[in-house]
Design a protein around this motif. Structure first.
Motif, PDB file in Angstrom:
ATOM      1  N   ALA A  19       1.059  -1.478   0.560  1.00  0.00           N
ATOM      2  CA  ALA A  19      -0.122  -0.004  -0.267  1.00  0.00           C
ATOM      3  C   ALA A  19       1.100   1.883  -0.247  1.00  0.00           C
ATOM      4  N   ALA A  20       1.695   0.870   0.532  1.00  0.00           N
ATOM      5  CA  ALA A  20       2.791   2.594   1.064  1.00  0.00           C
ATOM      6  C   ALA A  20       3.794   2.666  -0.348  1.00  0.00           C
ATOM      7  N   LEU A  21       3.909   1.602  -1.464  1.00  0.00           N
ATOM      8  CA  LEU A  21       4.253   2.186  -2.667  1.00  0.00           C
ATOM      9  C   LEU A  21       3.255   2.594  -3.529  1.00  0.00           C
ATOM     10  N   ASP A  22       1.947   2.582  -3.774  1.00  0.00           N
ATOM     11  CA  ASP A  22       1.413   3.636  -4.106  1.00  0.00           C
ATOM     12  C   ASP A  22       1.169   2.830  -5.711  1.00  0.00           C
ATOM     13  N   GLY A  23       1.431   1.655  -6.259  1.00  0.00           N
ATOM     14  CA  GLY A  23       1.506   1.746  -7.334  1.00  0.00           C
ATOM     15  C   GLY A  23       2.464   1.664  -8.120  1.00  0.00           C
ATOM     16  N   ARG A  24       3.644   2.066  -7.447  1.00  0.00           N
ATOM     17  CA  ARG A  24       5.040   2.557  -7.836  1.00  0.00           C
ATOM     18  C   ARG A  24       5.763   1.006  -8.123  1.00  0.00           C
ATOM     19  N   THR A  25       6.261   0.835  -9.137  1.00  0.00           N
ATOM     20  CA  THR A  25       7.325  -0.146  -9.432  1.00  0.00           C
ATOM     21  C   THR A  25       8.402  -0.614  -8.782  1.00  0.00           C
ATOM     22  N   LEU A  26       7.535  -1.980  -7.611  1.00  0.00           N
ATOM     23  CA  LEU A  26       9.004  -2.401  -6.470  1.00  0.00           C
ATOM     24  C   LEU A  26       9.927  -3.243  -7.456  1.00  0.00           C
ATOM     25  N   ARG A  27      11.212  -2.925  -8.246  1.00  0.00           N
ATOM     26  CA  ARG A  27      12.470  -3.097  -8.606  1.00  0.00           C
ATOM     27  C   ARG A  27      12.993  -4.112  -7.731  1.00  0.00           C
ATOM     28  N   ALA A  28      13.281  -3.416  -6.878  1.00  0.00           N
ATOM     29  CA  ALA A  28      13.848  -4.802  -5.479  1.00  0.00           C
ATOM     30  C   ALA A  28      13.356  -4.684  -4.797  1.00  0.00           C
ATOM     31  N   ILE A  29      13.505  -5.904  -3.269  1.00  0.00           N
ATOM     32  CA  ILE A  29      13.464  -6.229  -2.016  1.00  0.00           C
ATOM     33  C   ILE A  29      15.079  -6.732  -1.574  1.00  0.00           C
ATOM     34  N   VAL A  30      15.685  -5.759  -0.531  1.00  0.00           N
ATOM     35  CA  VAL A  30      17.197  -5.790   0.014  1.00  0.00           C
ATOM     36  C   VAL A  30      16.824  -5.988   1.306  1.00  0.00           C
ATOM     37  N   CYS A  31      17.078  -7.170   1.436  1.00  0.00           N
ATOM     38  CA  CYS A  31      17.032  -7.705   3.145  1.00  0.00           C
ATOM     39  C   CYS A  31      18.661  -7.026   3.596  1.00  0.00           C
ATOM     40  N   THR A  32      18.683  -6.428   4.488  1.00  0.00           N
ATOM     41  CA  THR A  32      19.951  -5.790   5.262  1.00  0.00           C
ATOM     42  C   THR A  32      20.619  -7.217   5.616  1.00  0.00           C
ATOM     43  N   HIS A  33      19.746  -8.121   6.274  1.00  0.00           N
ATOM     44  CA  HIS A  33      20.101  -9.254   7.259  1.00  0.00           C
ATOM     45  C   HIS A  33      19.349 -10.380   6.461  1.00  0.00           C
ATOM     46  N   ALA A  34      19.696 -11.529   7.302  1.00  0.00           N
ATOM     47  CA  ALA A  34      18.092 -12.300   7.122  1.00  0.00           C
ATOM     48  C   ALA A  34      17.483 -12.335   9.148  1.00  0.00           C
ATOM     49  N   HIS A  35      17.413 -11.965   9.624  1.00  0.00           N
ATOM     50  CA  HIS A  35      16.839 -12.242  10.518  1.00  0.00           C
ATOM     51  C   HIS A  35      15.380 -12.092  10.090  1.00  0.00           C
ATOM     52  N   ASN A  36      14.239 -13.056  10.953  1.00  0.00           N
ATOM     53  CA  ASN A  36      13.198 -13.069  10.634  1.00  0.00           C
ATOM     54  C   ASN A  36      12.422 -12.152   9.914  1.00  0.00           C
ATOM     55  N   ASP A  37      12.839 -11.093  11.802  1.00  0.00           N
ATOM     56  CA  ASP A  37      11.965  -9.579  11.290  1.00  0.00           C
ATOM     57  C   ASP A  37      12.284  -8.700  10.551  1.00  0.00           C
ATOM     58  N   HIS A  38      12.942  -9.401   9.652  1.00  0.00           N
ATOM     59  CA  HIS A  38      13.585  -8.652   8.576  1.00  0.00           C
ATOM     60  C   HIS A  38      13.011  -8.603   7.047  1.00  0.00           C
ATOM     61  N   ILE A  39      12.806 -10.159   7.068  1.00  0.00           N
ATOM     62  CA  ILE A  39      12.398 -10.990   5.595  1.00  0.00           C
ATOM     63  C   ILE A  39      11.353 -11.582   5.579  1.00  0.00           C
ATOM     64  N   ASP A  40      10.456 -11.916   7.183  1.00  0.00           N
ATOM     65  CA  ASP A  40       9.114 -12.790   7.022  1.00  0.00           C
ATOM     66  C   ASP A  40       8.431 -12.220   5.899  1.00  0.00           C
ATOM     67  N   ALA A  41       8.020 -11.210   5.950  1.00  0.00           N
ATOM     68  CA  ALA A  41       7.377 -10.334   4.827  1.00  0.00           C
ATOM     69  C   ALA A  41       7.980 -10.109   3.117  1.00  0.00           C
TER      70      ALA A  41
END
Length: 212
Positions: A53-75
């Motif tokens: 919803a926050a993207l508001d229709g924009r094209t998402l080029r990438a989902i970048v993970c700063t690290h892989a703890h579950n709270d940063h990657i679960d979605a």
């Protein structure tokens, strides 16, 4: 494209962090970098629908993970499925990633020195292990900003008391990769309030003494 059209949007999502048999309630910062047409998401935490919803229709080029703890990657997988964007992770964090998403691999790798571009703005990948083996920060010099995930917070380094983390390593990463950035660089963190490189560099020796 003129990088001055690029903006940083901020979303806070809530959920849990789980590791080593413990679970804690957490609020996570989700950072969206882009313009009115395209963006990247840094750390898809907890709520894929809210991030979309926050993207508001924009094209998402990438989902970048700063690290892989579950709270940063679960979605991240749900957001990728909804948008078609690739998930990018440093390969040293694959063991942590598999704890949360054993049946879904990331789509691409992040490497130290790699440059991502969105809305005419470059984000340089800095490998900053310590909080996690594959932790990275993203430096956007044209925005005078570095996105640090859980490597550097207002008031000190990220936690290193759990599996896959190491205090001397995070100190080396912060000293060598982050505190060398311009002092006015805004530090946008994985949790909590922003700070600046200059404000945090004054406290390096205190952190080292506290960690021993």
């Amino acid at each position: 494209m003129n990088p001055r059209n690029c903006r940083i949007d901020h979303l806070v999502t809530s959920g849990t962090f789980s590791l080593d048999g413990g679970t804690w309630d957490v609020d996570n910062n989700v950072w969206i970098v882009g313009d009115e047409r395209e963006a990247i998401v840094i750390d898809a935490a907890h709520d894929a629908q809210a991030i979309e919803a926050a993207l508001d229709g924009r094209t998402l080029r990438a989902i970048v993970c700063t690290h892989a703890h579950n709270d940063h990657i679960d979605a991240a997988p749900a957001l990728a499925a909804a948008t078609g964007a690739p998930i990018l992770l440093h390969p040293d964090d694959l063991p942590l990633w598999k704890q949360t998403h054993p049946g879904r691999a990331p789509d691409g790798e992040l490497a130290d020195g790699q440059e991502l571009e969105v809305a005419g703005t470059r984000l340089r990948v800095l490998h900053t292990p310590g909080h996690a083996p594959g932790a990275v920060c993203l430096h956007a010099p044209e925005l005078s900003t570095v996105f640090t995930g859980d490597t550097l917070f207002q008031g000190g380094p990220g936690a290193t008391g759990r599996s896959f983390s190491h205090f001397p390593t995070i100190i080396d990463s912060i000293r060598g990769r982050l505190l060398t950035l311009p002092p006015r660089t805004v530090v946008r963190t994985g949790h909590g309030d922003p700070t600046t490189i200059g404000d945090e560099s004054d406290h390096l020796q205190e952190w080292i003494q506290r960690g021993h």
